[in-house]
Design a protein around this motif. Sequence first.
Motif, PDB file in Angstrom:
ATOM      1  N   ARG A   7      38.902  35.577  57.395  1.00  0.00           N
ATOM      2  CA  ARG A   7      39.756  35.596  56.200  1.00  0.00           C
ATOM      3  C   ARG A   7      41.084  34.913  56.485  1.00  0.00           C
ATOM      4  O   ARG A   7      41.637  34.228  55.631  1.00  0.00           O
ATOM      5  CB  ARG A   7      39.992  37.033  55.739  1.00  0.00           C
ATOM      6  CG  ARG A   7      38.888  37.595  54.894  1.00  0.00           C
ATOM      7  CD  ARG A   7      39.311  38.885  54.204  1.00  0.00           C
ATOM      8  NE  ARG A   7      39.810  39.898  55.120  1.00  0.00           N
ATOM      9  CZ  ARG A   7      39.062  40.772  55.782  1.00  0.00           C
ATOM     10  NH1 ARG A   7      37.754  40.759  55.632  1.00  0.00           N
ATOM     11  NH2 ARG A   7      39.609  41.657  56.583  1.00  0.00           N
ATOM     12  N   GLY A   8      41.604  35.102  57.680  1.00  0.00           N
ATOM     13  CA  GLY A   8      42.859  34.454  58.055  1.00  0.00           C
ATOM     14  C   GLY A   8      42.746  32.942  58.111  1.00  0.00           C
ATOM     15  O   GLY A   8      43.706  32.226  57.828  1.00  0.00           O
ATOM     16  N   LEU A   9      41.584  32.439  58.457  1.00  0.00           N
ATOM     17  CA  LEU A   9      41.383  30.994  58.550  1.00  0.00           C
ATOM     18  C   LEU A   9      40.962  30.359  57.233  1.00  0.00           C
ATOM     19  O   LEU A   9      40.932  29.134  57.120  1.00  0.00           O
ATOM     20  CB  LEU A   9      40.316  30.694  59.610  1.00  0.00           C
ATOM     21  CG  LEU A   9      40.722  30.984  61.039  1.00  0.00           C
ATOM     22  CD1 LEU A   9      39.525  30.833  61.962  1.00  0.00           C
ATOM     23  CD2 LEU A   9      41.842  30.065  61.469  1.00  0.00           C
ATOM     24  N   ARG A  10      40.646  31.161  56.241  1.00  0.00           N
ATOM     25  CA  ARG A  10      40.171  30.627  54.964  1.00  0.00           C
ATOM     26  C   ARG A  10      41.192  29.676  54.340  1.00  0.00           C
ATOM     27  O   ARG A  10      40.840  28.627  53.813  1.00  0.00           O
ATOM     28  CB  ARG A  10      39.853  31.758  53.992  1.00  0.00           C
ATOM     29  CG  ARG A  10      39.233  31.240  52.702  1.00  0.00           C
ATOM     30  CD  ARG A  10      38.809  32.354  51.782  1.00  0.00           C
ATOM     31  NE  ARG A  10      37.769  33.143  52.425  1.00  0.00           N
ATOM     32  CZ  ARG A  10      37.707  34.477  52.381  1.00  0.00           C
ATOM     33  NH1 ARG A  10      38.616  35.142  51.737  1.00  0.00           N
ATOM     34  NH2 ARG A  10      36.734  35.121  52.978  1.00  0.00           N
ATOM     35  N   GLY A  11      42.462  30.016  54.414  1.00  0.00           N
ATOM     36  CA  GLY A  11      43.499  29.148  53.842  1.00  0.00           C
ATOM     37  C   GLY A  11      43.555  27.798  54.522  1.00  0.00           C
ATOM     38  O   GLY A  11      43.799  26.772  53.884  1.00  0.00           O
ATOM     39  N   ILE A  12      43.322  27.786  55.823  1.00  0.00           N
ATOM     40  CA  ILE A  12      43.315  26.513  56.546  1.00  0.00           C
ATOM     41  C   ILE A  12      42.131  25.669  56.083  1.00  0.00           C
ATOM     42  O   ILE A  12      42.259  24.469  55.849  1.00  0.00           O
ATOM     43  CB  ILE A  12      43.250  26.757  58.067  1.00  0.00           C
ATOM     44  CG1 ILE A  12      44.540  27.425  58.529  1.00  0.00           C
ATOM     45  CG2 ILE A  12      43.029  25.455  58.820  1.00  0.00           C
ATOM     46  CD1 ILE A  12      44.505  27.897  59.953  1.00  0.00           C
ATOM     47  N   ALA A  13      40.985  26.295  55.950  1.00  0.00           N
ATOM     48  CA  ALA A  13      39.796  25.558  55.520  1.00  0.00           C
ATOM     49  C   ALA A  13      39.969  25.025  54.106  1.00  0.00           C
ATOM     50  O   ALA A  13      39.558  23.900  53.809  1.00  0.00           O
ATOM     51  CB  ALA A  13      38.564  26.459  55.605  1.00  0.00           C
ATOM     52  N   LEU A  14      40.582  25.811  53.233  1.00  0.00           N
ATOM     53  CA  LEU A  14      40.764  25.365  51.853  1.00  0.00           C
ATOM     54  C   LEU A  14      41.752  24.205  51.756  1.00  0.00           C
ATOM     55  O   LEU A  14      41.644  23.357  50.879  1.00  0.00           O
ATOM     56  CB  LEU A  14      41.240  26.531  50.976  1.00  0.00           C
ATOM     57  CG  LEU A  14      40.223  27.647  50.761  1.00  0.00           C
ATOM     58  CD1 LEU A  14      40.861  28.788  49.986  1.00  0.00           C
ATOM     59  CD2 LEU A  14      38.998  27.123  50.039  1.00  0.00           C
ATOM     60  N   GLY A  15      42.719  24.159  52.646  1.00  0.00           N
ATOM     61  CA  GLY A  15      43.729  23.105  52.587  1.00  0.00           C
ATOM     62  C   GLY A  15      43.538  22.004  53.605  1.00  0.00           C
ATOM     63  O   GLY A  15      44.438  21.211  53.846  1.00  0.00           O
ATOM     64  N   ARG A  16      42.359  21.924  54.209  1.00  0.00           N
ATOM     65  CA  ARG A  16      42.173  20.984  55.323  1.00  0.00           C
ATOM     66  C   ARG A  16      42.422  19.534  54.939  1.00  0.00           C
ATOM     67  O   ARG A  16      42.918  18.774  55.742  1.00  0.00           O
ATOM     68  CB  ARG A  16      40.833  21.181  55.982  1.00  0.00           C
ATOM     69  CG  ARG A  16      39.687  20.492  55.314  1.00  0.00           C
ATOM     70  CD  ARG A  16      38.399  20.749  56.038  1.00  0.00           C
ATOM     71  NE  ARG A  16      37.806  21.895  55.369  1.00  0.00           N
ATOM     72  CZ  ARG A  16      36.776  22.559  55.784  1.00  0.00           C
ATOM     73  NH1 ARG A  16      36.207  22.227  56.892  1.00  0.00           N
ATOM     74  NH2 ARG A  16      36.289  23.565  55.110  1.00  0.00           N
TER      75      ARG A  16
END
Length: 85
Positions: A31-40
Amino acid sequence: KAMDHMLTRWDGFTRFLGDGRLCLTNNTAERGLRGIALGRKAWLFCGSDRGGQRAAIMYGLITTATLNDVDPQAWLADVLARIND
């Protein structure tokens, strides 16, 4: 091969049995990495390697504040005001 992998790391696999605070899954990390994946795709446009490093540092600080139940916007405003003084 999979069993050998598990058996050589048995202490890590069973650590949750001795400490009830440990989670069996890595859902929190995902869940913490989801934002990174969405904004990659947006991260490709940091301008330079140095800009990318600064963005990574800021993202890490903001995520840490969020995980510690601190409002990241208020925290960042406070830090920037203190730096200004």
